[in-house]
Design an enzyme around this catalytic site. Structure first.
Site, PDB file in Angstrom:
ATOM      1  N   ASP A 136       0.763  -1.344   0.218  1.00 51.29           N
ATOM      2  CA  ASP A 136       0.049   0.045   0.041  1.00 51.29           C
ATOM      3  C   ASP A 136       0.838   1.059   0.259  1.00 51.29           C
ATOM      4  OD1 ASP A 136      -2.229  -1.849   0.294  1.00 51.29           O
ATOM      5  OD2 ASP A 136      -1.267  -2.250   2.558  1.00 51.29           O
TER       6      ASP A 136
ATOM      7  N   HIS B 108      -4.610  -3.586   6.455  1.00 50.64           N
ATOM      8  CA  HIS B 108      -4.303  -3.260   5.273  1.00 50.64           C
ATOM      9  C   HIS B 108      -5.208  -4.643   4.711  1.00 50.64           C
ATOM     10  CE1 HIS B 108      -2.674  -4.834   1.409  1.00 50.64           C
ATOM     11  NE2 HIS B 108      -3.499  -6.433   1.347  1.00 50.64           N
TER      12      HIS B 108
HETATM   13  P1  NAI Z   1      -2.588 -18.102  -4.181  1.00 50.55           P
HETATM   14  O1  NAI Z   1      -3.748 -18.656  -3.173  1.00 50.55           O
HETATM   15  O2  NAI Z   1      -0.888 -18.244  -5.568  1.00 50.55           O
HETATM   16  O3  NAI Z   1      -0.679 -19.028  -3.262  1.00 50.55           O
HETATM   17  C1  NAI Z   1      -1.384 -19.066  -1.379  1.00 50.55           C
HETATM   18  C2  NAI Z   1      -0.441 -20.271  -1.568  1.00 50.55           C
HETATM   19  O4  NAI Z   1      -0.748 -20.758   0.192  1.00 50.55           O
HETATM   20  C3  NAI Z   1      -1.012 -21.541  -2.411  1.00 50.55           C
HETATM   21  O5  NAI Z   1      -0.920 -22.336  -2.952  1.00 50.55           O
HETATM   22  C4  NAI Z   1      -1.720 -22.378  -1.059  1.00 50.55           C
HETATM   23  O6  NAI Z   1      -1.658 -24.123  -0.936  1.00 50.55           O
HETATM   24  C5  NAI Z   1      -0.865 -22.536   0.554  1.00 50.55           C
HETATM   25  N1  NAI Z   1      -0.820 -22.053   1.869  1.00 50.55           N
HETATM   26  C6  NAI Z   1      -2.827 -22.621   2.039  1.00 50.55           C
HETATM   27  N2  NAI Z   1      -2.373 -22.808   3.161  1.00 50.55           N
HETATM   28  C7  NAI Z   1      -1.572 -23.250   3.740  1.00 50.55           C
HETATM   29  C8  NAI Z   1      -1.389 -23.292   5.292  1.00 50.55           C
HETATM   30  N3  NAI Z   1      -1.893 -23.734   6.276  1.00 50.55           N
HETATM   31  N4  NAI Z   1       0.312 -23.961   4.925  1.00 50.55           N
HETATM   32  C9  NAI Z   1       0.670 -23.356   3.718  1.00 50.55           C
HETATM   33  N5  NAI Z   1       0.634 -22.528   2.915  1.00 50.55           N
HETATM   34  C10 NAI Z   1      -0.967 -23.163   2.690  1.00 50.55           C
HETATM   35  O7  NAI Z   1      -2.350 -17.002  -3.240  1.00 50.55           O
HETATM   36  P2  NAI Z   1      -1.212 -15.915  -3.243  1.00 50.55           P
HETATM   37  O8  NAI Z   1      -1.463 -14.567  -4.608  1.00 50.55           O
HETATM   38  O9  NAI Z   1       0.660 -15.797  -3.763  1.00 50.55           O
HETATM   39  O10 NAI Z   1      -1.037 -14.688  -2.218  1.00 50.55           O
HETATM   40  C11 NAI Z   1      -1.306 -15.649  -0.938  1.00 50.55           C
HETATM   41  C12 NAI Z   1      -2.294 -14.341  -0.087  1.00 50.55           C
HETATM   42  O11 NAI Z   1      -1.223 -12.802   0.397  1.00 50.55           O
HETATM   43  C13 NAI Z   1      -3.787 -13.880   0.166  1.00 50.55           C
HETATM   44  O12 NAI Z   1      -3.662 -14.060   1.251  1.00 50.55           O
HETATM   45  C14 NAI Z   1      -3.592 -12.292  -0.404  1.00 50.55           C
HETATM   46  O13 NAI Z   1      -4.952 -12.426   0.293  1.00 50.55           O
HETATM   47  C15 NAI Z   1      -2.279 -12.387   0.185  1.00 50.55           C
HETATM   48  N6  NAI Z   1      -1.672 -10.549  -0.092  1.00 50.55           N
HETATM   49  C16 NAI Z   1      -1.281  -9.757  -0.124  1.00 50.55           C
HETATM   50  C17 NAI Z   1      -1.137  -8.588   0.604  1.00 50.55           C
HETATM   51  C18 NAI Z   1      -0.605  -7.617   1.385  1.00 50.55           C
HETATM   52  O14 NAI Z   1      -0.371  -6.053   0.907  1.00 50.55           O
HETATM   53  N7  NAI Z   1      -0.621  -7.912   2.781  1.00 50.55           N
HETATM   54  C19 NAI Z   1      -0.808  -8.163  -0.843  1.00 50.55           C
HETATM   55  C20 NAI Z   1      -1.516  -9.134  -2.080  1.00 50.55           C
HETATM   56  C21 NAI Z   1      -2.079 -10.843  -1.702  1.00 50.55           C
END
Ligand code: NAI
Length: 324
Positions: free
Chosen positions: A159, A187
């Site tokens: 952000d 966030h």
């Molecule tokens: P994604 O869905 O592509 O990857 C998430 C991965 O986490 C998947 O491979 C899944 O199998 C794994 N996962 C789920 N539960 C798990 C657990 N208990 N232990 C280990 N691995 C686990 O999602 P992406 O795009 O990589 O985003 C990840 C997170 O980051 C989302 O929650 C998204 O909303 C968040 N995010 C946060 C931002 C921020 O600024 N704080 C910015 C962009 C995304």
């Protein structure tokens, strides 16, 4: 050459990690003279995909990578970890209410907090990226009583970086010319990107832009940027999120001159209630961050800071039973 440090990354087979892990392996987070051991965590169903990531990491022959551990056991992935980037989380499924999402993630982050407590380095630096990031960080911290609460942070650097560029473009300057920009709070869409304290090329930002642009364009653009990326790209922001995670950890570990935004445990600064993880302006030095004190808060800012604080308190209430 220095001794390698251990970096745990959860959600290793996900979108963000596909950018994040390779940049860490290349030295972007801790510098070109810091060897690393990568400890990647996934859920059992994603272990095959994670193996593919490990194959690609091996195929890069990164000089700084000393070892790679891939596991579906948090106790293994967090063992002796010096840094933990908690990226993996449960996405919102069809028909899932906000409360269900909070609860599903609360279960994940309480277990990961306990594993960090029992297995990580006593000095581990934890960054929660997975949403709802601030409250997930609070849950992890509350389940890690042997670690200091200050070791748990959440990411608002994306952000912050988004806001830097919006303001730089509006004023015809470079992001390097922008100082003292602050993201306050959660966030989420209630976050408050504040330029009241900000200078661009040494001049007060609010003298360089129209008030109307600030209130009705800049603030909602930064708040809604994630949704705009999904609309344009057909997928959520991943490379920029990875880049922000690297900025957050690099500055925390190695220090930086600029004021940056980090969601950290509220300590009463700026009247924000203790017991939530709230984004503040911080300075980092010597492996520590400190909330920058002394910014004047006008009535407009106070109202926005309060709204995002209220949301964080509500999130905390929804998971109160998991806070130990
Ligand atoms: P994604 O869905 O592509 O990857 C998430 C991965 O986490 C998947 O491979 C899944 O199998 C794994 N996962 C789920 N539960 C798990 C657990 N208990 N232990 C280990 N691995 C686990 O999602 P992406 O795009 O990589 O985003 C990840 C997170 O980051 C989302 O929650 C998204 O909303 C968040 N995010 C946060 C931002 C921020 O600024 N704080 C910015 C962009 C995304």
């Amino acid at each position: 050459m220095k001794d390698p440090v251990r970096i745990a990354i959860t959600g290793g087979a996900g979108q963000i990690s596909y950018s994040l892990i390779f940049r860490i392996a290349a030295g972007d987070m801790l510098g070109p003279d810091q060897p690393v051991i990568l400890q990647l965590l996934e859920i059992p169903q994603a272990m095959e995909a994670l193996n593919g990531v490990v194959m690609e990491l091996n195929d890069c022959a990164f000089p700084l990578v000393h070892d790679i551990v891939a596991s579906d056991d948090a106790n293994v992935a967090f063992k002796d970890a010096d840094f933990a980037l908690l990226v993996g989380s449960r996405p919102r499924g069809p028909g899932m209410e906000r409360k269900d999402l909070l609860e599903a993630n609360a279960a994940i982050f309480s277990a990961q907090g306990r594993a960090l407590n029992d297995y990580a380095s006593r000095d581990v630096k934890v960054l929660v990226v997975g949403n709802p990031a601030n409250t997930n960080a609070l849950i992890a911290s509350c389940n890690a009583p042997d670690l200091d609460a200050g070791q748990f942070t959440a990411m608002t650097r994306l952000d912050h970086n988004r806001a830097l560029t919006q303001l730089a473009q509006q004023t015809g300057k470079h992001v390097n010319d922008v100082e003292n920009l602050i993201i306050w709070g959660n966030h989420s869409a209630t976050q408050y990107p504040d330029i009241a304290q900000c200078q661009v090329d040494g001049k007060p930002a609010l003298e360089l832009v129209e008030r109307d642009w600030y209130e009705n364009d800049f603030i909602p653009t930064v708040q809604q940027r994630g949704a705009a990326i999904i609309k344009a790209r057909g997928a959520s922001s991943a490379a920029s999120a990875a880049s922000a995670a690297i900025d957050h950890m690099r500055d925390w570990a190695l220090g930086c001159d600029a004021v940056v935004s980090m969601a950290v445990p509220a300590d009463g600064s700026y009247g924000i209630e203790e017991g939530i993880i709230y984004s503040f302006p911080v300075r980092c030095q010597g492996g520590h961050y400190a909330i920058v004190q002394g910014f004047d808060i006008d009535a407009f800012s106070r109202e926005k800071m309060q709204a995002t604080e209220n949301e964080l308190r509500e999130e905390r209430s929804a998971v109160a039973h998991l806070l130990g």
